[in-house]
Every structure is written in C-alpha cells, then in structure tokens.
Write a protein that holds these residues in place. Sequence first.
Motif, PDB file in Angstrom:
ATOM      1  N   THR A 128       0.847  -1.196   0.000  1.00  0.00           N
ATOM      2  CA  THR A 128       0.000   0.000   0.000  1.00  0.00           C
ATOM      3  C   THR A 128       0.883   1.245   0.000  1.00  0.00           C
ATOM      4  O   THR A 128       0.641   2.191  -0.764  1.00  0.00           O
ATOM      5  CB  THR A 128      -0.947  -0.003   1.217  1.00  0.00           C
ATOM      6  OG1 THR A 128      -1.787  -1.168   1.146  1.00  0.00           O
ATOM      7  CG2 THR A 128      -1.818   1.238   1.254  1.00  0.00           C
ATOM      8  N   GLU A 134      -4.371  -0.943  -2.805  1.00  0.00           N
ATOM      9  CA  GLU A 134      -5.285   0.025  -2.216  1.00  0.00           C
ATOM     10  C   GLU A 134      -5.934  -0.581  -0.983  1.00  0.00           C
ATOM     11  O   GLU A 134      -6.425  -1.705  -1.017  1.00  0.00           O
ATOM     12  CB  GLU A 134      -6.370   0.372  -3.252  1.00  0.00           C
ATOM     13  CG  GLU A 134      -7.462   1.249  -2.754  1.00  0.00           C
ATOM     14  CD  GLU A 134      -8.559   1.458  -3.785  1.00  0.00           C
ATOM     15  OE1 GLU A 134      -9.300   2.433  -3.633  1.00  0.00           O
ATOM     16  OE2 GLU A 134      -8.688   0.639  -4.732  1.00  0.00           O
ATOM     17  N   ARG A 135      -5.929   0.177   0.106  1.00  0.00           N
ATOM     18  CA  ARG A 135      -6.604  -0.255   1.330  1.00  0.00           C
ATOM     19  C   ARG A 135      -8.001   0.350   1.294  1.00  0.00           C
ATOM     20  O   ARG A 135      -8.161   1.551   1.165  1.00  0.00           O
ATOM     21  CB  ARG A 135      -5.843   0.234   2.557  1.00  0.00           C
ATOM     22  CG  ARG A 135      -6.477  -0.172   3.861  1.00  0.00           C
ATOM     23  CD  ARG A 135      -5.752   0.372   5.084  1.00  0.00           C
ATOM     24  NE  ARG A 135      -4.731   1.356   4.761  1.00  0.00           N
ATOM     25  CZ  ARG A 135      -3.467   1.293   5.164  1.00  0.00           C
ATOM     26  NH1 ARG A 135      -3.059   0.317   5.923  1.00  0.00           N
ATOM     27  NH2 ARG A 135      -2.599   2.223   4.824  1.00  0.00           N
ATOM     28  N   PHE A 143      -8.282  -5.194   1.024  1.00  0.00           N
ATOM     29  CA  PHE A 143      -7.259  -4.761   0.081  1.00  0.00           C
ATOM     30  C   PHE A 143      -7.548  -5.283  -1.310  1.00  0.00           C
ATOM     31  O   PHE A 143      -8.158  -6.336  -1.496  1.00  0.00           O
ATOM     32  CB  PHE A 143      -5.881  -5.276   0.525  1.00  0.00           C
ATOM     33  CG  PHE A 143      -5.459  -4.775   1.872  1.00  0.00           C
ATOM     34  CD1 PHE A 143      -4.653  -3.646   1.970  1.00  0.00           C
ATOM     35  CD2 PHE A 143      -5.866  -5.397   3.035  1.00  0.00           C
ATOM     36  CE1 PHE A 143      -4.263  -3.174   3.209  1.00  0.00           C
ATOM     37  CE2 PHE A 143      -5.480  -4.929   4.281  1.00  0.00           C
ATOM     38  CZ  PHE A 143      -4.670  -3.805   4.363  1.00  0.00           C
TER      39      PHE A 143
END
Length: 159
Positions: A128, A134-135, A143
């Motif tokens: 990330t 992407e969180r 994720f």
Amino acid sequence: MSLSEEATERLADVVALQPTKNADLQEKWGMDSGSEVHQYLESELGEYYYRDENSMICATPEAEALVGGGDASGERSVTGTALQKEIIAILPGPDEDPQSVVATLHDIEDTGTDTSVDEVRSALHTLTDKGLVERVRKTVPTFRLAIDRDRIVIETGED
C-alpha cells in the motif's frame, strides 16, 4: 487532494530525485533539517510518496503522473519480497471486490506458502505504501490492487 503550487513543485523534485533522502531534499528546498523535510512530506505530500526498503523516498505512480514525470498507465517496478510478489499475484484487481488480510492469508496458503497473518498484514501495508495496493476501509480493512496486475513487477533478488 489538490496541491498548492509549492507542493506540486516539491513533488516534482521528489519524482526527479527519487530514490532520494531527507538530506537531498533539505538542500534542494532550503530547509533547516531532515526533520523539517519529513514533516513537510507527511503533512503536504503524504499520499504521493513512500519509503522503500532502504528508507529512501520514492514517488507513487500517481505522483509521477500528476507532475508529468511518469505514465500512470506504465509498468511499475519495485523491489520487494517473495511474499509481496505472491500477494500481487492473488490479490483482487482494481475493479474487483477487495479482500481481508485473513482471506489473503488463506489464498497465499493455498499456493503452498507457509506464512503468518502478521507477515501478510505487513506485506499488504508495505505494498500500500508503495502505491501498488489500495486499502479499502470497511468493518475491517480490505485490500485490492491499486493498478493493473500486468503493470507490476516485483524484483525479489531471487529472480
């Protein structure tokens, strides 16, 4: 996030100098200390940079595209671990539903890799930070890839 003119210029410096260190940016920006550089990076450019495994400052793909120093649709090559490489291979794509740390752990275990939930969590957070994953905040963090899988190359030193 909209950047001021000064922040955009400084982000361009990060892109041009990467990988770089606080001292280089301190000199370039005329700041008094590395701590001042760090504070500026965190407060103004936090979502546009990360530190690599050697603590060097690098720009995210979005930062490179924003200042014209890179192509957001181009390949992104980073140094990483074998576990990070495996996670990239199994994590849902940018347009798919994200998955939890535990689901990612189970998918990794299904490939025959023996690892722990803490190692998977750490690897996901590192990916990330590098702008590759992407969180997504839900009840628990989930994720997915931030960019298309075929644009990511992770060199492990074992390749």
